[in-house]
Enzyme design. Structure first.
Site, PDB file in Angstrom:
ATOM      1  N   ARG A   1       0.816  -1.202   0.000  1.00 47.62           N
ATOM      2  CA  ARG A   1       0.000   0.000   0.000  1.00 47.62           C
ATOM      3  C   ARG A   1       0.859   1.266   0.000  1.00 47.62           C
ATOM      4  O   ARG A   1       1.770   1.399  -0.791  1.00 47.62           O
ATOM      5  CB  ARG A   1      -0.996  -0.045   1.158  1.00 47.62           C
ATOM      6  CG  ARG A   1      -2.094  -1.095   0.967  1.00 47.62           C
ATOM      7  CD  ARG A   1      -3.124  -1.049   2.070  1.00 47.62           C
ATOM      8  NE  ARG A   1      -4.283  -1.880   1.757  1.00 47.62           N
ATOM      9  CZ  ARG A   1      -5.284  -2.086   2.596  1.00 47.62           C
ATOM     10  NH1 ARG A   1      -5.266  -1.535   3.807  1.00 47.62           N
ATOM     11  NH2 ARG A   1      -6.301  -2.838   2.240  1.00 47.62           N
ATOM     12  N   SER A   2       0.589   2.195   0.919  1.00 45.19           N
ATOM     13  CA  SER A   2       1.267   3.500   0.831  1.00 45.19           C
ATOM     14  C   SER A   2       2.734   3.470   1.226  1.00 45.19           C
ATOM     15  O   SER A   2       3.437   4.478   1.042  1.00 45.19           O
ATOM     16  CB  SER A   2       0.531   4.537   1.687  1.00 45.19           C
ATOM     17  OG  SER A   2      -0.654   4.926   1.045  1.00 45.19           O
ATOM     18  N   ALA A   3       3.240   2.369   1.739  1.00 46.08           N
ATOM     19  CA  ALA A   3       4.684   2.264   1.913  1.00 46.08           C
ATOM     20  C   ALA A   3       5.380   2.374   0.561  1.00 46.08           C
ATOM     21  O   ALA A   3       6.575   2.684   0.494  1.00 46.08           O
ATOM     22  CB  ALA A   3       5.052   0.956   2.610  1.00 46.08           C
TER      23      ALA A   3
ATOM     24  N   LYS B   1       4.922   4.756  -1.441  1.00 48.46           N
ATOM     25  CA  LYS B   1       5.252   6.170  -1.654  1.00 48.46           C
ATOM     26  C   LYS B   1       6.706   6.470  -1.297  1.00 48.46           C
ATOM     27  O   LYS B   1       7.371   7.269  -1.968  1.00 48.46           O
ATOM     28  CB  LYS B   1       4.317   7.061  -0.838  1.00 48.46           C
ATOM     29  CG  LYS B   1       2.864   7.080  -1.317  1.00 48.46           C
ATOM     30  CD  LYS B   1       2.034   8.025  -0.470  1.00 48.46           C
ATOM     31  CE  LYS B   1       0.612   8.206  -0.999  1.00 48.46           C
ATOM     32  NZ  LYS B   1      -0.274   7.061  -0.678  1.00 48.46           N
TER      33      LYS B   1
ATOM     34  N   TYR C   1      -3.057  14.782   2.886  1.00 50.12           N
ATOM     35  CA  TYR C   1      -2.516  13.547   2.325  1.00 50.12           C
ATOM     36  C   TYR C   1      -3.173  13.195   0.992  1.00 50.12           C
ATOM     37  O   TYR C   1      -4.377  12.980   0.924  1.00 50.12           O
ATOM     38  CB  TYR C   1      -2.720  12.430   3.337  1.00 50.12           C
ATOM     39  CG  TYR C   1      -2.068  11.117   3.006  1.00 50.12           C
ATOM     40  CD1 TYR C   1      -0.751  11.050   2.610  1.00 50.12           C
ATOM     41  CD2 TYR C   1      -2.787   9.918   3.115  1.00 50.12           C
ATOM     42  CE1 TYR C   1      -0.149   9.842   2.331  1.00 50.12           C
ATOM     43  CE2 TYR C   1      -2.197   8.703   2.851  1.00 50.12           C
ATOM     44  CZ  TYR C   1      -0.881   8.667   2.448  1.00 50.12           C
ATOM     45  OH  TYR C   1      -0.293   7.457   2.179  1.00 50.12           O
TER      46      TYR C   1
END
Length: 389
Positions: A69-71, A73, A159
């Site tokens: 997921r957002s890791a 980014k 965010y």
């Protein structure tokens, strides 16, 4: 619990915390890796490859990878910072200097640093995309370019949970002529043998486990407690809120176990990797690698940890801190020290670097809990690393 892998002498506390994650905090399948000063000191995995595997499921192997997921980014942020380091991208230039179509809807003065630090003013879309549109490499860029800004870019932060994918992908495409996943593989992960992909190659599909939502028990390890965030919950419950709209910029939400989603180059949410690949990447940013090479110069490493946004987050409804592409250490998103930079993934995954301690850290899990930034399993492991130093 059958824990596989190894820990260096002095880091046994990390193994103990990893065991507790399964026994107390509801992990189903997970891995954690830590590098210190270029030396791998933790490399552990356990559980089943698939979240619903149960007692008879295929075991997690040394090379098992998962959607983080957002890791993603934090991994994706390597690309614009390396382009900046090479003189190809000016963080103080308007986004429109590279992407003229972006100069619309009140976004004319948005800078590249605003885009990277969630200050671009487009965390949501008036018309959400379908999963197919989100992944096609065209519709997302058109949508964010044409979107009216929700605030004056640079004046506040919120965010960009999903829109970050199309903002960053298009910027990299305009600068390099390559997709972000291609550039990352050619310039960063491929040459170093790091097991992380933005856009999963077909040849790697067999190693990837299935992820899914779980409700871990309320107990916490090592004295950690998840703070209730009623404001976030209330905002999520309101379909008209910016919180809900930011996370629902793709409607319906994409199936993370779908091969098409995994193959999509979505740097906000669809990265896939091993804990070893995630930790190894952050170690390489610091120059802490076994072959002595480094991705970031000392100046770029300092830039990665430089605060560009702080205070009330218009989407997450808590105080957050961001550097250029990285979430920084804060009460809402604890990393290891004020010098740390990295990114959590909603549901549990976490990757970060700590320049002061020479640490590269990676944790991946197939059991996606309801946590947004401070998952108690990841935090337990971080505290164990701190205790070992």
């Amino acid at each position: 619990m059958n824990i596989q892998g190894e820990v260096a002498e002095g880091f046994e506390a990390v193994r103990d915390a990893f065991v507790r994650n399964f026994e107390v905090l509801g992990d189903r399948g997970a891995a954690v890796a830590v590098y210190r000063d270029g030396r791998k000191v933790v490399d552990l995995w356990a559980g089943t490859k698939d979240v619903e595997g149960g007692a008879g499921g295929e075991p997690w192997a040394a090379g098992t990878a998962q959607v983080v997921r957002s890791a993603t980014k934090g991994v994706a942020a390597v690309v614009p910072l390396l382009l900046h380091q090479r003189g190809l991208l000016d963080l103080d230039a308007p986004v429109g200097a590279y992407w003229p179509e972006f100069k619309a809807g009140g976004k004319e003065r948005a800078l590249v640093r605003d885009l990277l630090a969630h200050r671009a003013g487009v965390p949501a879309l008036d018309v959400p995309l379908t999963p197919a549109e989100a992944a096609d490499g065209l519709a997302g860029a058109r949508a964010v370019a044409g979107q009216q800004a929700f605030w004056e870019p640079g004046s506040a932060h919120g965010y960009h949970a999903q829109t970050y994918s199309w903002l960053l992908s298009e910027l990299v495409l305009r600068v390099t002529g390559a997709s972000i996943g291609q550039w990352l593989a050619q310039e960063v992960t491929g040459p170093r043998g790091l097991e992380f992909w933005i856009g999963l190659p077909e040849a790697e599909t067999a190693r990837v486990g299935r992820v899914g939502p779980v409700d871990p028990p309320p107990q916490t390890a090592a004295g950690l407690r998840t703070r209730p965030r009623r404001n976030v919950s209330e905002a999520w419950a309101d379909p008209s809120s910016l919180t809900r709209r930011a996370f629902a910029a793709i409607t319906p939400l994409a199936d993370e176990n779908d091969p098409e989603f995994r193959a999509a180059e979505l740097p906000a949410s669809a990265g896939i990797g091993t804990a070893r690949g995630l930790a190894g990447l952050y170690a390489a940013l610091l120059g802490d690698t076994e072959d002595g090479t480094r991705l970031f110069t000392p100046e770029t490493a300092r830039l990665a940890g430089t605060e560009l946004s702080s205070g009330p987050d218009r989407v997450l409804v808590v105080n957050t801190r961001f550097g250029p592409g990285y979430m920084l250490h804060s009460p809402a998103s604890p990393l290891m020290s004020p010098a740390s930079f990295g990114h959590p993934g909603r549901g549990g995954s976490l990757g970060f670097a700590d320049p002061e301690a020479g640490i590269g850290f990676g944790y991946v899990t197939n059991a996606h809990a309801k946590s947004v930034t401070a998952d108690p399993r990841a935090q337990s492991l971080v505290r164990a690393v701190q205790s070992a130093l």
